[in-house]
Design a protein around this motif. Structure first.
Motif, PDB file in Angstrom:
ATOM      1  N   SER A 153       0.819  -1.214   0.000  1.00 10.64           N
ATOM      2  CA  SER A 153       0.000   0.000   0.000  1.00 10.64           C
ATOM      3  C   SER A 153       0.849   1.259   0.000  1.00 10.64           C
ATOM      4  CB  SER A 153      -0.933  -0.001   1.222  1.00 10.64           C
ATOM      5  OG  SER A 153      -1.816  -1.099   1.176  1.00 10.64           O
ATOM      6  N   LEU A 154       1.961   1.238   0.751  1.00  8.43           N
ATOM      7  CA  LEU A 154       2.819   2.417   0.818  1.00  8.43           C
ATOM      8  C   LEU A 154       3.411   2.744  -0.545  1.00  8.43           C
ATOM      9  CD1 LEU A 154       4.181   4.607   2.471  1.00  8.43           C
ATOM     10  CD2 LEU A 154       6.009   2.979   3.023  1.00  8.43           C
ATOM     11  N   GLN A 155       3.816   1.722  -1.274  1.00  9.12           N
ATOM     12  CA  GLN A 155       4.380   1.952  -2.600  1.00  9.12           C
ATOM     13  C   GLN A 155       3.350   2.591  -3.524  1.00  9.12           C
ATOM     14  OE1 GLN A 155       7.831   1.573  -1.808  1.00  9.12           O
ATOM     15  NE2 GLN A 155       7.724   1.161  -3.984  1.00  9.12           N
ATOM     16  N   PHE A 156       2.119   2.126  -3.450  1.00 10.50           N
ATOM     17  CA  PHE A 156       1.076   2.707  -4.287  1.00 10.50           C
ATOM     18  C   PHE A 156       0.829   4.165  -3.912  1.00 10.50           C
ATOM     19  CE2 PHE A 156      -0.480  -1.852  -4.552  1.00 10.50           C
ATOM     20  CZ  PHE A 156       0.001  -2.031  -5.841  1.00 10.50           C
ATOM     21  N   MET A 157       0.860   4.469  -2.626  1.00 12.17           N
ATOM     22  CA  MET A 157       0.655   5.844  -2.191  1.00 12.17           C
ATOM     23  C   MET A 157       1.800   6.738  -2.658  1.00 12.17           C
ATOM     24  SD  MET A 157      -0.754   5.186   1.667  1.00 12.17           S
ATOM     25  CE  MET A 157      -0.734   6.930   2.064  1.00 12.17           C
ATOM     26  N   LYS A 158       3.036   6.221  -2.597  1.00 12.40           N
ATOM     27  CA  LYS A 158       4.191   6.999  -3.032  1.00 12.40           C
ATOM     28  C   LYS A 158       4.135   7.311  -4.520  1.00 12.40           C
ATOM     29  CE  LYS A 158       8.242   5.601  -1.772  1.00 12.40           C
ATOM     30  NZ  LYS A 158       9.352   4.652  -1.510  1.00 12.40           N
ATOM     31  N   ALA A 159       3.469   6.465  -5.283  1.00  9.93           N
ATOM     32  CA  ALA A 159       3.386   6.692  -6.726  1.00  9.93           C
ATOM     33  C   ALA A 159       2.615   7.961  -7.056  1.00  9.93           C
ATOM     34  CB  ALA A 159       2.732   5.493  -7.409  1.00  9.93           C
ATOM     35  N   GLY A 160       1.787   8.436  -6.124  1.00  6.56           N
ATOM     36  CA  GLY A 160       1.119   9.719  -6.299  1.00  6.56           C
ATOM     37  C   GLY A 160      -0.055   9.718  -7.251  1.00  6.56           C
ATOM     38  N   VAL A 161      -0.610   8.552  -7.559  1.00  5.47           N
ATOM     39  CA  VAL A 161      -1.723   8.507  -8.505  1.00  5.47           C
ATOM     40  C   VAL A 161      -2.996   7.921  -7.895  1.00  5.47           C
ATOM     41  CG1 VAL A 161      -0.278   8.394 -10.557  1.00  5.47           C
ATOM     42  CG2 VAL A 161      -0.909   6.284  -9.382  1.00  5.47           C
ATOM     43  N   GLU A 167      -5.076   9.157  -5.904  1.00  4.08           N
ATOM     44  CA  GLU A 167      -6.188  10.098  -5.781  1.00  4.08           C
ATOM     45  C   GLU A 167      -6.958  10.245  -7.079  1.00  4.08           C
ATOM     46  OE1 GLU A 167      -3.033  10.829  -5.320  1.00  4.08           O
ATOM     47  OE2 GLU A 167      -2.664  11.513  -3.268  1.00  4.08           O
ATOM     48  N   LEU A 168      -6.411   9.728  -8.178  1.00  2.57           N
ATOM     49  CA  LEU A 168      -6.952  10.034  -9.496  1.00  2.57           C
ATOM     50  C   LEU A 168      -7.979   9.043 -10.046  1.00  2.57           C
ATOM     51  CD1 LEU A 168      -3.633  11.136 -11.245  1.00  2.57           C
ATOM     52  CD2 LEU A 168      -5.421  12.604 -10.300  1.00  2.57           C
ATOM     53  N   PRO A 169      -7.776   7.733  -9.905  1.00  2.53           N
ATOM     54  CA  PRO A 169      -8.607   6.805 -10.688  1.00  2.53           C
ATOM     55  C   PRO A 169     -10.057   6.726 -10.237  1.00  2.53           C
ATOM     56  CG  PRO A 169      -7.234   5.577  -9.162  1.00  2.53           C
ATOM     57  CD  PRO A 169      -6.776   7.007  -9.088  1.00  2.53           C
ATOM     58  N   ASP A 170     -10.913   6.427 -11.221  1.00  2.00           N
ATOM     59  CA  ASP A 170     -12.316   6.123 -10.947  1.00  2.00           C
ATOM     60  C   ASP A 170     -12.507   4.624 -10.769  1.00  2.00           C
ATOM     61  OD1 ASP A 170     -13.391   8.883 -11.452  1.00  2.00           O
ATOM     62  OD2 ASP A 170     -12.535   8.482 -13.432  1.00  2.00           O
ATOM     63  N   ILE A 171     -11.566   3.859 -11.308  1.00  2.35           N
ATOM     64  CA  ILE A 171     -11.583   2.404 -11.199  1.00  2.35           C
ATOM     65  C   ILE A 171     -10.142   1.919 -11.300  1.00  2.35           C
ATOM     66  CG2 ILE A 171     -11.961   2.148 -13.688  1.00  2.35           C
ATOM     67  CD1 ILE A 171     -13.548  -0.404 -13.091  1.00  2.35           C
ATOM     68  N   VAL A 172      -9.840   0.820 -10.628  1.00  8.84           N
ATOM     69  CA  VAL A 172      -8.494   0.245 -10.670  1.00  8.84           C
ATOM     70  C   VAL A 172      -8.591  -1.160 -11.242  1.00  8.84           C
ATOM     71  CG1 VAL A 172      -6.460  -0.440  -9.351  1.00  8.84           C
ATOM     72  CG2 VAL A 172      -7.755   1.595  -8.674  1.00  8.84           C
ATOM     73  N   ALA A 173      -7.727  -1.447 -12.213  1.00 11.45           N
ATOM     74  CA  ALA A 173      -7.675  -2.780 -12.811  1.00 11.45           C
ATOM     75  C   ALA A 173      -6.376  -3.456 -12.401  1.00 11.45           C
ATOM     76  CB  ALA A 173      -7.759  -2.688 -14.333  1.00 11.45           C
ATOM     77  N   VAL A 174      -6.486  -4.559 -11.687  1.00 15.74           N
ATOM     78  CA  VAL A 174      -5.313  -5.377 -11.379  1.00 15.74           C
ATOM     79  C   VAL A 174      -5.175  -6.371 -12.521  1.00 15.74           C
ATOM     80  CG1 VAL A 174      -4.247  -7.007  -9.781  1.00 15.74           C
ATOM     81  CG2 VAL A 174      -5.613  -5.106  -8.899  1.00 15.74           C
ATOM     82  N   THR A 175      -4.152  -6.178 -13.344  1.00 19.56           N
ATOM     83  CA  THR A 175      -3.985  -7.003 -14.534  1.00 19.56           C
ATOM     84  C   THR A 175      -3.356  -8.355 -14.181  1.00 19.56           C
ATOM     85  OG1 THR A 175      -1.809  -6.042 -14.988  1.00 19.56           O
ATOM     86  CG2 THR A 175      -3.721  -4.940 -15.953  1.00 19.56           C
ATOM     87  N   LYS A 176      -3.336  -9.236 -15.179  1.00 16.48           N
ATOM     88  CA  LYS A 176      -2.713 -10.559 -15.026  1.00 16.48           C
ATOM     89  C   LYS A 176      -3.322 -11.324 -13.855  1.00 16.48           C
ATOM     90  CE  LYS A 176       1.439  -8.353 -16.840  1.00 16.48           C
ATOM     91  NZ  LYS A 176       2.853  -7.990 -16.667  1.00 16.48           N
ATOM     92  N   ALA A 177      -4.668 -11.276 -13.798  1.00 30.22           N
ATOM     93  CA  ALA A 177      -5.382 -11.940 -12.707  1.00 30.22           C
ATOM     94  C   ALA A 177      -5.157 -13.440 -12.702  1.00 30.22           C
ATOM     95  CB  ALA A 177      -6.880 -11.640 -12.818  1.00 30.22           C
ATOM     96  N   ASP A 178      -4.705 -13.988 -13.837  1.00 31.97           N
ATOM     97  CA  ASP A 178      -4.446 -15.429 -13.903  1.00 31.97           C
ATOM     98  C   ASP A 178      -3.255 -15.839 -13.042  1.00 31.97           C
ATOM     99  OD1 ASP A 178      -2.118 -15.324 -16.329  1.00 31.97           O
ATOM    100  OD2 ASP A 178      -3.676 -13.793 -16.408  1.00 31.97           O
ATOM    101  N   MET A 179      -2.567 -14.866 -12.421  1.00 29.35           N
ATOM    102  CA  MET A 179      -1.460 -15.185 -11.517  1.00 29.35           C
ATOM    103  C   MET A 179      -1.961 -15.604 -10.144  1.00 29.35           C
ATOM    104  SD  MET A 179       1.327 -12.245 -12.575  1.00 29.35           S
ATOM    105  CE  MET A 179       2.612 -12.925 -11.523  1.00 29.35           C
ATOM    106  N   VAL A 232      -4.005  -2.558  -3.077  1.00 33.97           N
ATOM    107  CA  VAL A 232      -4.533  -1.361  -3.739  1.00 33.97           C
ATOM    108  C   VAL A 232      -5.745  -0.830  -2.985  1.00 33.97           C
ATOM    109  CG1 VAL A 232      -5.643  -0.485  -5.823  1.00 33.97           C
ATOM    110  CG2 VAL A 232      -3.674  -1.994  -6.012  1.00 33.97           C
ATOM    111  N   ALA A 233      -6.631  -1.729  -2.576  1.00 38.01           N
ATOM    112  CA  ALA A 233      -7.815  -1.303  -1.826  1.00 38.01           C
ATOM    113  C   ALA A 233      -7.410  -0.594  -0.543  1.00 38.01           C
ATOM    114  CB  ALA A 233      -8.701  -2.508  -1.523  1.00 38.01           C
ATOM    115  N   GLY A 234      -6.361  -1.095   0.110  1.00 38.69           N
ATOM    116  CA  GLY A 234      -5.879  -0.444   1.319  1.00 38.69           C
ATOM    117  C   GLY A 234      -5.328   0.937   1.043  1.00 38.69           C
ATOM    118  N   ALA A 235      -4.575   1.072  -0.040  1.00 45.42           N
ATOM    119  CA  ALA A 235      -4.013   2.375  -0.398  1.00 45.42           C
ATOM    120  C   ALA A 235      -5.114   3.379  -0.717  1.00 45.42           C
ATOM    121  CB  ALA A 235      -3.069   2.225  -1.585  1.00 45.42           C
ATOM    122  N   LEU A 236      -6.177   2.916  -1.354  1.00 43.12           N
ATOM    123  CA  LEU A 236      -7.276   3.816  -1.704  1.00 43.12           C
ATOM    124  C   LEU A 236      -7.959   4.375  -0.457  1.00 43.12           C
ATOM    125  CD1 LEU A 236      -8.845   1.820  -4.672  1.00 43.12           C
ATOM    126  CD2 LEU A 236      -7.748   4.061  -4.823  1.00 43.12           C
TER     127      LEU A 236
END
Length: 319
Positions: free
Chosen positions: A175-183, A185-197, A208-212
């Motif tokens: 979560s901290l890394q996502f917050m440091k990225a500085g983005v 606050e912007l998205p309306d939706i978040v897509a976690v790609t490569k869900a087959d992993m 991501v949910a925690g960072a939001l």
């Protein structure tokens, strides 16, 4: 030399060749007030929703775009794509290679893909790219804008998108890394790609949910949805599109989309003047007054540019 369509109706009726000529005119007629008037007309005639995809390089934006094209075409939608590639800071050139990942049929009149260089914009959207989005928005049913996604400067696409999707891949950090990225606050939706992993993707969604929750106001009830998607298996693609459509319908219902687009246009004007004449030049321009006088943002940019050049003695005043 092929000429661009004279009207928006001609643009819509002329198919992909007409749209291609109009997009080429963005460069060949740059600075023309006739082109500005045409772009203003396109801005007023918008009928597509614009989905912006942002996120770091390698996260799978192009692969997701390809899956979204197929899903939207299956619904009968006409889809336009602006894929922005980074420009070399040394040569100024760009590879424009995103389209190699898009398996589209060149004979399909319902899909139009245009790769564009970021030029000097680290965030990814040059003036030409903004104009291209406006033209596609007047013709297509859905426009997808794929940003460069370099470092922490990934926010430009928010200035053209009705819905902004942040793409994250498993293993990107906590979560901290996502917050440091500085983005966050912007998205309306978040897509976690490569869900087959599997478990890695599930963990990324939780992070991501925690960072939001940490970057939005306490008690906020409108946190962006975090969706697991896999272009390889098709998992979550239909749900992602459905959620974007629900978001879009709600913003139209409450008037938020119109307000967002109006603010975006104001940003285009202010940003264009700032990059040409600096913050001091912007302070000398009555942006809101000029926008009220002009038929649209592109004419306002042209008029303010002319006034500033006259003021600086770069051109003779127009009587």
């Amino acid at each position: 030399m092929s000429r661009r369509p004279a009207t928006i109706n001609a643009l819509r009726q002329g198919g992909k060749p007409a749209l291609a000529r109009a997009l080429s005119a963005i460069e060949t007629e740059r600075g023309s007030m006739m082109l500005a008037g045409f772009l203003d007309a396109a801005a007023r005639a918008a009928r597509a929703t614009v989905l912006g995809l942002t996120g770091p390089p390698g996260v799978g934006k192009s692969t997701l775009t390809n899956a979204l094209i197929q899903a939207c075409r299956a619904r009968g939608e006409r889809v336009g794509v602006i894929a922005v590639d980074p420009s070399s800071q040394i040569t100024g050139g760009a590879l424009l290679g995103d389209r190699t990942r898009l398996a589209t049929d060149p004979e399909d009149d319902g899909v139009f893909v245009r790769s564009m260089a970021a030029r000097d914009r680290l965030g990814g959207l040059s003036d030409d790219a903004i104009a291209a989005v406006v033209l596609m928005r007047a013709v297509m049913d859905r426009v997808i804008v794929e940003s460069v996604g370099i470092g922490q400067s990934e926010a430009d696409v928010a200035q053209v998108a009705d819905t902004l999707a942040l793409c994250i891949q498993p293993g990107s950090g906590d979560s901290l890394q996502f917050m440091k990225a500085g983005v966050m606050e912007l998205p309306d939706i978040v897509a976690v790609t490569k869900a087959d992993m599997g478990a890695l993707a599930t963990r990324a969604r939780a992070d991501v949910a925690g960072a939001l929750t940490l970057t939005r106001p306490v008690g906020a009830s409108d946190l962006p949805e975090v969706v697991l998607v896999s272009a390889a298996s098709g998992e979550g693609i239909a749900e992602f599109v459905d959620h974007c459509d629900r978001l879009g319908a709600e913003t139209v219902r409450c008037g938020a989309r119109d307000r967002r687009r109006a603010e975006q246009q104001r940003h285009w004007v202010r940003d264009a003047i700032t990059r040409r004449f600096g913050s001091v030049g912007l302070s000398l321009c009555a942006v809101d007054e000029m926008m009220a006088e002009c038929p649209g943002p592109f004419s306002a940019i042209g008029a303010l540019d002319q006034k500033m050049r006259e003021r600086l003695g770069l051109v003779a005043p127009i009587d």
